[in-house]
Enzyme design. Structure first.
Site, PDB file in Angstrom:
ATOM      1  N   HIS A  36      -5.775 -69.448 -31.699  1.00 50.41           N
ATOM      2  CA  HIS A  36      -6.657 -70.516 -32.198  1.00 50.41           C
ATOM      3  C   HIS A  36      -7.970 -70.608 -31.426  1.00 50.41           C
ATOM      4  O   HIS A  36      -8.788 -71.476 -31.721  1.00 50.41           O
ATOM      5  CB  HIS A  36      -5.935 -71.865 -32.152  1.00 50.41           C
ATOM      6  CG  HIS A  36      -4.927 -71.988 -33.242  1.00 50.41           C
ATOM      7  ND1 HIS A  36      -5.250 -72.383 -34.513  1.00 50.41           N
ATOM      8  CD2 HIS A  36      -3.594 -71.723 -33.249  1.00 50.41           C
ATOM      9  CE1 HIS A  36      -4.166 -72.375 -35.263  1.00 50.41           C
ATOM     10  NE2 HIS A  36      -3.142 -71.975 -34.522  1.00 50.41           N
TER      11      HIS A  36
ATOM     12  N   SER B  96      -1.262 -74.857 -30.864  1.00 49.96           N
ATOM     13  CA  SER B  96      -1.569 -74.939 -32.292  1.00 49.96           C
ATOM     14  C   SER B  96      -1.236 -76.283 -32.917  1.00 49.96           C
ATOM     15  O   SER B  96      -1.812 -76.645 -33.935  1.00 49.96           O
ATOM     16  CB  SER B  96      -0.840 -73.829 -33.042  1.00 49.96           C
ATOM     17  OG  SER B  96       0.544 -73.896 -32.811  1.00 49.96           O
TER      18      SER B  96
ATOM     19  N   LYS C 120      -7.263 -66.175 -38.500  1.00 50.38           N
ATOM     20  CA  LYS C 120      -7.712 -67.569 -38.510  1.00 50.38           C
ATOM     21  C   LYS C 120      -9.245 -67.593 -38.597  1.00 50.38           C
ATOM     22  O   LYS C 120      -9.794 -67.416 -39.672  1.00 50.38           O
ATOM     23  CB  LYS C 120      -7.134 -68.301 -37.302  1.00 50.38           C
ATOM     24  CG  LYS C 120      -5.593 -68.255 -37.324  1.00 50.38           C
ATOM     25  CD  LYS C 120      -4.953 -69.003 -36.218  1.00 50.38           C
ATOM     26  CE  LYS C 120      -3.471 -68.689 -36.084  1.00 50.38           C
ATOM     27  NZ  LYS C 120      -2.633 -69.067 -37.216  1.00 50.38           N
TER      28      LYS C 120
HETATM   29  C1  PLP Z   1      -0.670 -70.036 -31.314  1.00 48.35           C
HETATM   30  C2  PLP Z   1      -0.431 -69.033 -32.393  1.00 48.35           C
HETATM   31  N1  PLP Z   1      -0.151 -67.765 -32.057  1.00 48.35           N
HETATM   32  C3  PLP Z   1       0.067 -66.826 -32.986  1.00 48.35           C
HETATM   33  C4  PLP Z   1       0.026 -67.132 -34.330  1.00 48.35           C
HETATM   34  C5  PLP Z   1       0.299 -66.061 -35.335  1.00 48.35           C
HETATM   35  O1  PLP Z   1      -0.896 -65.579 -35.854  1.00 48.35           O
HETATM   36  P1  PLP Z   1      -0.932 -64.884 -37.282  1.00 48.35           P
HETATM   37  O2  PLP Z   1      -1.045 -65.975 -38.302  1.00 48.35           O
HETATM   38  O3  PLP Z   1      -2.094 -63.973 -37.211  1.00 48.35           O
HETATM   39  O4  PLP Z   1       0.362 -64.145 -37.446  1.00 48.35           O
HETATM   40  C6  PLP Z   1      -0.252 -68.418 -34.730  1.00 48.35           C
HETATM   41  C7  PLP Z   1      -0.328 -68.732 -36.180  1.00 48.35           C
HETATM   42  O5  PLP Z   1       0.184 -69.679 -36.686  1.00 48.35           O
HETATM   43  C8  PLP Z   1      -0.492 -69.408 -33.748  1.00 48.35           C
HETATM   44  O6  PLP Z   1      -0.739 -70.667 -34.097  1.00 48.35           O
END
Ligand code: PLP
Length: 393
Positions: free
Chosen positions: A210, A182, A241
């Site tokens: 992502h 991310s 997202k």
């Molecule tokens: C790689 C990754 N996994 C999981 C999440 C968590 O997702 P959510 O925003 O749906 O809680 C994020 C969000 O920032 C992320 O970047």
């Protein structure tokens, strides 16, 4: 008057400010879209994860409205008591078909999907082998599980292999990576890690937060992009997202999903999504299946913007996705870059330690399918102006 038992927090906050790591919340006075009003200023928005612009898609707004009219605004219960509506089950079935797996369980967020799943399936006698840059929600899941945690340097498959060679064959092991990282926008080495998992008998897990709606055919994610269907036991995706709403999910074998229904603590102990969220997500899957031009537009914009930043001479790291970091060095430099961009009409959030290493603080940019060429060119011109001013290019 008793002494304030939370006084130490003010000291900590002062230290965070001194290090240039303090974050004020930027307030969106508008919808989440390509150009938005933020903190009273109209800015080209390069900070959201709204990859396909679905947060404001008219068809999804209509779906949400219709679900509110039919089912109300909330569910009033956790899934395991009275909070499972037919629409939640329909969403899980649609996702399972979309992801080509036996079953899916939807969680309240991607965070709880990761943390709840890792902590449910692993225990104190087990080992987790995890990429050093995996998302915080995986790390928290690992900690909650009480399993031993062995991190390997980012994307270093040979190092992961060395860790595995040291472990007893009979021990239960989870090998876990992000599909798209991310903060850097690069991809996990899925085919190589799947081979390792097969060789050493590991459970293979990929967090595709992502990549959902971004990579693979119709946005099926990195498992589809790398064609490793059937080789990843636990696929996590997010609905927060590219899908534009809220939630996370785990796709896999029926037994995994049944087990998570019984044991994943966020699923068991937190109220289910409002029906409008489930309806929106079903609508978004329809869009992914029927309007793939949204994803093509995202990639066209990504290529244009990434190349533009690189041509200007910025350090954009190893990105392979619509996430393009502009690495600035220490946190104060990155925050200065972000602040100056904002003053000039571009919203790109600064990110520093502990989210990224201390000397790799950055501004993270994410383009969406709905940015126009003019908006992206304006953003590039602004990056050029501010980058020269700060001596970054
Ligand atoms: C790689 C990754 N996994 C999981 C999440 C968590 O997702 P959510 O925003 O749906 O809680 C994020 C969000 O920032 C992320 O970047």
């Amino acid at each position: 008057m008793r002494p304030d038992p939370l006084a130490f927090l003010s000291t900590e906050l002062s230290a965070i400010k001194r290090q240039g790591l303090y974050r004020s919340l930027r307030i969106l006075d508008d919808r989440q879209q390509a150009t938005s009003r933020v903190d009273g200023r109209t800015v080209v928005n390069l900070s959201s994860n709204n990859y396909l612009g679905l947060t404001t898609h008219p068809k999804l707004i209509a779906r949400a409205r219709q679900a509110i009219e039919e089912y109300g605004v909330g569910t009033g219960s956790v899934r395991t008591i009275a909070g499972t509506m037919a629409i939640h089950m329909e969403l899980e079935r649609r996702l399972a078909t979309f992801k080509k797996t036996e079953a899916v369980v939807v969680f309240q967020s991607g965070f709880t999907a990761n943390a709840g799943t890792v902590s449910a399936i692993l225990g104190k006698d087990d080992v987790i082998i995890s990429d050093a840059l995996n998302h915080a929600s995986i790390i928290d899941g690992c900690r909650l599980s009480r399993a031993a945690i062995k991190t390997f340097p980012h994307k270093d498959v040979a190092a992961a292999r060395r860790v595995l060679q040291e472990l007893p064959a009979a021990q239960r092991k989870l090998l876990v990576t992000d599909g798209v990282f991310s903060m850097d926008g690069d991809l996990g080495p899925l085919p190589e890690l799947c081979s390792l998992a097969e060789e050493f008998g590991c459970i293979m897990m990929v967090d595709d937060a992502h990549a959902s709606g971004v990579f693979g055919k119709n946005g099926r994610g990195t498992i589809d992009h790398f064609d490793v269907h059937g080789r990843v036991d636990v696929q996590v995706g997010t609905l927060s997202k590219a899908i534009g709403a809220l939630g996370g999910y785990v796709a896999g074998a029926r037994s995994l999903i049944e087990f998570l229904y019984q044991r994943a603590r966020p699923f068991l102990f937190s109220t289910s999504h409002p029906p409008s969220v489930a309806a929106t997500c079903i609508g978004a899957i329809d869009l992914l299946e029927n309007e793939p031009q949204l994803i093509e537009q995202l990639w066209e914009n990504t290529r244009f913007f990434k190349k533009g930043l690189q041509n200007l001479g910025f350090d954009t790291g190893m990105s392979e996705s619509p996430i393009t970091p502009v690495i600035a060095g220490d946190a104060s430099r990155a925050m200065k870059l972000s602040d100056r961009l904002f003053e000039e009409g571009v919203f790109a959030q600064g990110i520093g330690f502990p989210t990224v290493p201390r000397d790799k603080a950055r501004v993270r940019t994410i383009v969406t399918a709905t940015h126009t060429r003019d908006e992206l060119q304006f953003a590039l011109d602004t990056f050029a102006k501010v980058g020269r001013e700060l001596g970054l290019i």
